[in-house]
Design an enzyme around this catalytic site. Structure first.
Site, mmCIF file in Angstrom:
data_model
loop_
_atom_site.group_PDB
_atom_site.id
_atom_site.type_symbol
_atom_site.label_atom_id
_atom_site.label_comp_id
_atom_site.label_asym_id
_atom_site.label_seq_id
_atom_site.Cartn_x
_atom_site.Cartn_y
_atom_site.Cartn_z
ATOM 1 N N THR A 402 0.914 -1.138 0.000
ATOM 2 C CA THR A 402 0.000 0.000 0.000
ATOM 3 C C THR A 402 0.948 1.180 0.000
ATOM 4 O O THR A 402 2.121 1.014 0.303
ATOM 5 C CB THR A 402 -0.812 -0.030 1.306
ATOM 6 N N THR A 420 -3.957 1.451 -2.532
ATOM 7 C CA THR A 420 -3.368 0.122 -2.362
ATOM 8 C C THR A 420 -3.768 -0.879 -3.428
ATOM 9 O O THR A 420 -4.824 -0.756 -4.048
ATOM 10 C CB THR A 420 -3.798 -0.438 -0.976
ATOM 11 N N ASN A 422 -3.347 -3.956 -2.080
ATOM 12 C CA ASN A 422 -3.452 -4.880 -0.947
ATOM 13 C C ASN A 422 -2.182 -5.701 -0.767
ATOM 14 O O ASN A 422 -1.289 -5.310 -0.053
ATOM 15 C CB ASN A 422 -4.683 -5.774 -1.021
ATOM 16 N N ASP A 444 -9.573 -8.492 2.003
ATOM 17 C CA ASP A 444 -9.875 -7.638 3.161
ATOM 18 C C ASP A 444 -11.275 -7.897 3.713
ATOM 19 O O ASP A 444 -11.602 -7.448 4.810
ATOM 20 C CB ASP A 444 -9.731 -6.150 2.801
ATOM 21 N N SER A 473 -11.265 -1.540 5.507
ATOM 22 C CA SER A 473 -9.848 -1.205 5.319
ATOM 23 C C SER A 473 -9.247 -0.690 6.620
ATOM 24 O O SER A 473 -9.961 -0.275 7.527
ATOM 25 C CB SER A 473 -9.745 -0.111 4.256
ATOM 26 N N SER A 474 -7.929 -0.695 6.679
ATOM 27 C CA SER A 474 -7.237 -0.070 7.804
ATOM 28 C C SER A 474 -6.584 1.257 7.402
ATOM 29 O O SER A 474 -5.952 1.917 8.237
ATOM 30 C CB SER A 474 -6.132 -0.991 8.333
ATOM 31 N N GLY A 495 -1.124 -2.664 6.241
ATOM 32 C CA GLY A 495 -2.243 -3.469 6.736
ATOM 33 C C GLY A 495 -2.713 -2.899 8.071
ATOM 34 O O GLY A 495 -2.760 -1.675 8.248
#
Ligand code: DON
Length: 604
Positions: A402, A420, A422, A444, A473-474, A495
């Protein structure tokens, strides 16, 4: 003195015994952070505007737009597109992300260009006939990709908030030129492409594009991406909808149809980014502006800050046992809520106001003890999602797939973008004839309640797969104000560690009065509720501090560590490309992250 055996045992599981013994012998695994922190490096300084990203070339593209009178949004579009060329492991037009904006006049907004599940997606699509998750199905190949949002998201930001001085085509041009004319392969890019070798082997088109006749690109060579250049040219000629309705869409959808993927032309045509209201919170007199769901990052960040506020964090001493203990307990509680409550707000009711109410957050700390760790399993009252007991750490390798970039312009407009693919090089698939990689963002989602995803995250039913839904998402692009004025722009890849990295950078500046570069450079630690482990970067703290933490009931695990690796990210995580405004001079201070080989700041 007794050796801290349990701690060493955990470390041994993560890196080879020989390496650990050698490093312990020379005192490298844990050492005083003082050496790291005293060696303060100078930030990049610019009086007017600055761009900080994972690629110096892409930062220069953005800075050039600023110099020519563009605003931060114009520069964000050009930088984001250029990163596709110069930083292909994460820079993308085949993925998605979030953009948080604060204009100089005080207006704020968030653009959500997260990928969406295709219409044919189903909650059980990654399970076999017996209901078990099929390894790799949500991470590799066509089935792992969500409908990309980057092109539409950047175009929407430009349409609504660009300066009007640059057309879409003007801002695509630097990326087209870099792809068509080629870029010099840096040592960092050569390492990235080498790291992708195993993935590219499985996908001939990716091998063709990311290797030269089946061999790895070497540093110093020139790398031309002709198909990607032509994709950008089409986007210039026909506009951003070309990606969703034109030849690019056809190339993507046809490749999906040939390979058992789900994304159709209708999915692409239907994709729209969403403009959302930012989340706002406060911390010791600062205002925090951050990303709402479908990111979990903003909520978790505001919760953690609210839990920390009653404590004199700065007085606990940098990375003392008391400090690491407190911050870990705060992280644990925020990630517990993440698993239970969060998902795409267009599909599930997310109790945002309740979760970010400081009184609620402080209530989470009701049973906090300065002496004892709260077992994560105990926090999961009644294990409501059918969670499995925590197992030892997943390999936990959040290198930078990302990427985050921060921009401030001469007027003081600020843009914070995290986007991103991922996983490393996304799902591994390059769209034939179009030259760009597709994401594996479908991982995700919760493939199955109670089963970890590739980041070791346990997630709940709120994040189950459904057609058109966005996976949780984070990513935490964030802007901080002090006395109502722009103060910081920050965020990171990594992440789930994105959220804790962002927390570290903000608290280091506000609580520890660190300079921006110190805050970005300082070693990090991370806890995500499950597994019930504190992951630490090398050199976080001393071995006796680790023993004190173990005595409180914590388990520590060292991030994978490769002795003598030139790649800092192999033994650390995050890439917190950040900006701080010096309140006296107004100078924009840029801090590219030391951990990122090609990162750089540029400005004027
Ligand atoms: O949106 C998310 O939270 C993840 N897809 C981010 C992945 C990531 O940061 C991987 N690399 N660092």
């Amino acid at each position: 003195m007794r050796y801290p055996l349990p701690f060493v045992a955990v470390v041994r599981r993560v890196v080879s015994a020989r390496t650990v013994s050698r490093l312990l012998a020379i005192g490298l695994v844990f050492s005083s952070p003082a050496g790291v922190l005293l060696a303060q490096r100078a930030p990049f300084e610019a009086p007017k505007g600055v761009v900080v990203s994972a690629s110096l070339t892409a930062s220069e593209v953005g800075a050039d737009i600023l110099r020519r009178g563009g605003n931060a949004v114009d520069a964000a579009v050009a930088t984001g597109l250029a990163l596709t060329v110069t930083y292909p492991r994460a820079g993308n037009i085949g993925g998605g992300g979030f953009l948080v904006l604060r204009l100089e006049d005080g207006r704020t907004t968030a653009i959500d260009f997260r990928e969406r599940a295709p219409a044919a997606a189903a909650a059980d699509m990654y399970l076999d006939a017996s209901g078990q998750v099929v390894p790799g199905r949500s991470t590799l190949g066509h089935l792992a990709a969500g409908v990309p949002g980057t092109v539409a998201g950047l175009a929407l930001a430009l349409e609504r908030y660009g300066s009007g001085k640059f057309s879409w085509s003007d801002l695509v041009e630097p990326a087209r030129k870099l792809a068509a004319e080629g870029i010099p392969v840096t040592p960092g890019l050569a390492r990235d492409l080498a790291a992708g070798e195993g993935i590219f082997e499985r996908f001939p088109e990716s091998r063709r594009v990311f290797q030269r006749n089946g061999r790895l690109y070497q540093a110093g060579e020139r790398w031309i991406q002709p198909e990607l250049g032509r994709t950008f040219a089409r986007l210039q000629t026909h506009g951003p909808r070309e990606f969703y309705e034109g030849e690019t869409a056809a190339l993507l959808a046809d490749d999906m149809a040939r390979n058992g993927g789900l994304i159709t032309r209708d999915d692409l045509r239907a994709y729209r980014p969403v403009e959302r209201e930012v989340l706002r919170g406060s911390y010791r007199g600062h205002e925090i502006i951050t990303m709402p769901p479908p990111s979990s990052g903003g909520i978790a960040l505001l919760q953690m800050l609210a839990m920390l506020e009653p404590h004199a964090l700065g007085d606990l001493g940098h990375n003392s046992a008391a400090r690491i203990h407190l911050v870990t307990e705060v992280m644990r509680r925020a990630f517990r809520d993440r698993a239970e409550y969060l998902g795409d707000p267009d599909f599930v009711r997310v109790p945002v106001a309740g979760l970010t109410d400081p009184a609620y957050a402080r209530g989470l700390m009701k049973h906090f003890s300065t002496e004892r760790a709260t077992p994560s399993a105990g926090l999961a009252a009644g294990t409501p999602f059918g969670l499995q007991p925590a197992t030892p750490p997943a390999a936990g390798n959040e290198s930078s797939e990302t990427t985050h970039y921060s921009i401030v312009d001469a007027a003081g407009n600020a843009v914070s973008v995290t986007y991103t693919l991922n996983g490393l090089f996304g799902c591994g698939v390059t769209v034939p004839g179009a030259g760009f990689l597709l994401n594996n963002e479908m991982d995700d989602f919760t493939s199955k309640v109670g089963v970890r995803n590739m980041f070791g995250l346990l997630q709940g039913a709120a994040n189950a797969i459904a057609p058109g839904k966005r996976p949780l998402s984070s990513m935490t692009p964030t802007i901080v104000l002090r006395d109502g004025r722009l103060f910081m722009v920050t965020g990171s890849p990594g992440g789930p560690t994105i959220i804790t990295t962002t927390l570290h950078v903000i608290t280091h500046v506000i609580d520890d009065a660190m300079s921006l570069t110190q805050a970005v450079d300082a070693p990090r630690f991370h806890h995500q509720w499950m597994p019930d482990i504190i992951r630490v970067e090398p050199f976080l703290t001393s071995r006796d501090t680790a023993v004190m933490l173990e005595a409180k009931g914590h388990t520590l695990a060292l991030q994978r560590l490769y002795a003598n690796s030139p790649e800092a990210s192999a033994r650390s995580w995050g890439d917190a490309a950040s900006i701080l405004i010096d309140s006296k001079s107004g100078l924009r201070l840029g801090a590219p992250d030391l951990r990122s080989a090609d990162a750089g700041a540029a400005g004027h």
